[in-house]
Design a protein around this motif. Structure first.
Motif, PDB file in Angstrom:
ATOM      1  N   PHE A  62       0.815  -1.217   0.000  1.00  0.00           N
ATOM      2  CA  PHE A  62       0.000   0.000   0.000  1.00  0.00           C
ATOM      3  C   PHE A  62       0.849   1.267   0.000  1.00  0.00           C
ATOM      4  O   PHE A  62       0.597   2.176  -0.798  1.00  0.00           O
ATOM      5  N   PRO A  63       1.877   1.391   0.879  1.00  0.00           N
ATOM      6  CA  PRO A  63       2.673   2.621   0.808  1.00  0.00           C
ATOM      7  C   PRO A  63       3.430   2.775  -0.512  1.00  0.00           C
ATOM      8  O   PRO A  63       3.630   3.900  -0.977  1.00  0.00           O
ATOM      9  N   MET A  64       3.818   1.665  -1.125  1.00  0.00           N
ATOM     10  CA  MET A  64       4.520   1.751  -2.408  1.00  0.00           C
ATOM     11  C   MET A  64       3.584   2.277  -3.496  1.00  0.00           C
ATOM     12  O   MET A  64       3.943   3.185  -4.257  1.00  0.00           O
ATOM     13  N   VAL A  65       2.383   1.728  -3.563  1.00  0.00           N
ATOM     14  CA  VAL A  65       1.425   2.156  -4.587  1.00  0.00           C
ATOM     15  C   VAL A  65       0.973   3.590  -4.331  1.00  0.00           C
ATOM     16  O   VAL A  65       0.922   4.416  -5.255  1.00  0.00           O
ATOM     17  N   LEU A  66       0.657   3.905  -3.082  1.00  0.00           N
ATOM     18  CA  LEU A  66       0.217   5.260  -2.755  1.00  0.00           C
ATOM     19  C   LEU A  66       1.337   6.270  -3.003  1.00  0.00           C
ATOM     20  O   LEU A  66       1.095   7.362  -3.533  1.00  0.00           O
ATOM     21  N   GLY A  67       2.573   5.907  -2.656  1.00  0.00           N
ATOM     22  CA  GLY A  67       3.707   6.786  -2.919  1.00  0.00           C
ATOM     23  C   GLY A  67       3.927   7.011  -4.399  1.00  0.00           C
ATOM     24  O   GLY A  67       4.232   8.120  -4.830  1.00  0.00           O
ATOM     25  N   ALA A  68       3.760   5.947  -5.190  1.00  0.00           N
ATOM     26  CA  ALA A  68       3.920   6.081  -6.643  1.00  0.00           C
ATOM     27  C   ALA A  68       2.846   7.005  -7.223  1.00  0.00           C
ATOM     28  O   ALA A  68       3.139   7.857  -8.074  1.00  0.00           O
ATOM     29  N   ILE A  69       1.620   6.841  -6.769  1.00  0.00           N
ATOM     30  CA  ILE A  69       0.526   7.703  -7.251  1.00  0.00           C
ATOM     31  C   ILE A  69       0.793   9.153  -6.878  1.00  0.00           C
ATOM     32  O   ILE A  69       0.638  10.067  -7.698  1.00  0.00           O
ATOM     33  N   MET A  70       1.202   9.389  -5.623  1.00  0.00           N
ATOM     34  CA  MET A  70       1.489  10.761  -5.195  1.00  0.00           C
ATOM     35  C   MET A  70       2.645  11.363  -5.985  1.00  0.00           C
ATOM     36  O   MET A  70       2.594  12.535  -6.372  1.00  0.00           O
ATOM     37  N   ALA A  71       3.691  10.576  -6.224  1.00  0.00           N
ATOM     38  CA  ALA A  71       4.843  11.083  -6.969  1.00  0.00           C
ATOM     39  C   ALA A  71       4.453  11.431  -8.401  1.00  0.00           C
ATOM     40  O   ALA A  71       4.849  12.485  -8.920  1.00  0.00           O
ATOM     41  N   VAL A  72       3.674  10.575  -9.040  1.00  0.00           N
ATOM     42  CA  VAL A  72       3.245  10.842 -10.422  1.00  0.00           C
ATOM     43  C   VAL A  72       2.364  12.083 -10.479  1.00  0.00           C
ATOM     44  O   VAL A  72       2.539  12.948 -11.349  1.00  0.00           O
ATOM     45  N   LEU A  73       1.423  12.204  -9.545  1.00  0.00           N
ATOM     46  CA  LEU A  73       0.564  13.393  -9.531  1.00  0.00           C
ATOM     47  C   LEU A  73       1.377  14.654  -9.257  1.00  0.00           C
ATOM     48  O   LEU A  73       1.102  15.720  -9.833  1.00  0.00           O
ATOM     49  N   GLY A  74       2.365  14.556  -8.399  1.00  0.00           N
ATOM     50  CA  GLY A  74       3.227  15.703  -8.139  1.00  0.00           C
ATOM     51  C   GLY A  74       4.023  16.112  -9.366  1.00  0.00           C
ATOM     52  O   GLY A  74       4.145  17.304  -9.659  1.00  0.00           O
ATOM     53  N   ILE A  75       4.542  15.135 -10.088  1.00  0.00           N
ATOM     54  CA  ILE A  75       5.295  15.431 -11.312  1.00  0.00           C
ATOM     55  C   ILE A  75       4.380  16.072 -12.357  1.00  0.00           C
ATOM     56  O   ILE A  75       4.760  17.030 -13.029  1.00  0.00           O
ATOM     57  N   VAL A  76       3.168  15.549 -12.470  1.00  0.00           N
ATOM     58  CA  VAL A  76       2.206  16.133 -13.421  1.00  0.00           C
ATOM     59  C   VAL A  76       1.895  17.577 -13.043  1.00  0.00           C
ATOM     60  O   VAL A  76       1.841  18.462 -13.903  1.00  0.00           O
ATOM     61  N   LEU A  77       1.721  17.840 -11.751  1.00  0.00           N
ATOM     62  CA  LEU A  77       1.422  19.197 -11.296  1.00  0.00           C
ATOM     63  C   LEU A  77       2.592  20.143 -11.594  1.00  0.00           C
ATOM     64  O   LEU A  77       2.377  21.271 -12.055  1.00  0.00           O
ATOM     65  N   VAL A  78       3.800  19.688 -11.358  1.00  0.00           N
ATOM     66  CA  VAL A  78       4.978  20.512 -11.650  1.00  0.00           C
ATOM     67  C   VAL A  78       5.083  20.775 -13.150  1.00  0.00           C
ATOM     68  O   VAL A  78       5.314  21.917 -13.572  1.00  0.00           O
ATOM     69  N   LEU A  79       4.905  19.737 -13.959  1.00  0.00           N
ATOM     70  CA  LEU A  79       5.020  19.927 -15.414  1.00  0.00           C
ATOM     71  C   LEU A  79       3.929  20.837 -15.957  1.00  0.00           C
ATOM     72  O   LEU A  79       4.191  21.654 -16.847  1.00  0.00           O
ATOM     73  N   LYS A  80       2.700  20.698 -15.437  1.00  0.00           N
ATOM     74  CA  LYS A  80       1.629  21.587 -15.888  1.00  0.00           C
ATOM     75  C   LYS A  80       1.935  23.022 -15.504  1.00  0.00           C
ATOM     76  O   LYS A  80       1.667  23.948 -16.265  1.00  0.00           O
ATOM     77  N   ASN A  81       2.516  23.223 -14.339  1.00  0.00           N
ATOM     78  CA  ASN A  81       2.855  24.570 -13.912  1.00  0.00           C
ATOM     79  C   ASN A  81       3.964  25.146 -14.770  1.00  0.00           C
ATOM     80  O   ASN A  81       3.902  26.312 -15.162  1.00  0.00           O
ATOM     81  N   LEU A  82       4.979  24.352 -15.066  1.00  0.00           N
ATOM     82  CA  LEU A  82       6.068  24.846 -15.911  1.00  0.00           C
ATOM     83  C   LEU A  82       5.580  25.141 -17.321  1.00  0.00           C
ATOM     84  O   LEU A  82       6.022  26.096 -17.953  1.00  0.00           O
TER      85      LEU A  82
END
Length: 100
Positions: free
Chosen positions: A48-68
């Motif tokens: 669970f922490p691995m999957v949840l961490g992966a989802i959070m990391a991907v969403l964070g990267i998407v948010l950063v890229l959309k902002n840039l």
């Protein structure tokens, strides 16, 4: 103070939020690698922490890229496929339910 002053949101807030999401997600994934993952049938304590961490990391990267991307180009209202991320998430959810 007018309502126009209250409607301005600093665009760097999304950048900082995305970086924080990515850092927390990667931290959860690094911590979870010390626990057994198990299998999809018998999930271990690290699954669970691995999957949840992966989802959070991907969403964070998407948010950063959309902002840039927003810093580089102006808003285009006629963007093709505006609901593509929601469609992908919905399709993954349906696929998960079909497998289970």
């Amino acid at each position: 103070m007018s309502t126009k002053d209250n409607q301005h949101i600093d665009p760097t807030l999304d950048l900082y939020s995305g970086a924080l999401f990515t850092a927390i997600g990667l931290g959860a994934m690094i911590t979870a690698r010390n626990y057994p993952m198990g299998s999809i049938d018998r999930m271990g304590p690290g699954f669970f922490p691995m999957v949840l961490g992966a989802i959070m990391a991907v969403l964070g990267i998407v948010l950063v890229l959309k902002n840039l991307e927003g810093f580089r180009q102006s808003y285009r209202p006629n963007t093709p496929l505006p609901h593509l991320p929601g469609t992908i998430i919905d399709g993954v959810g349906d696929l998960h339910l079909a497998i289970v």
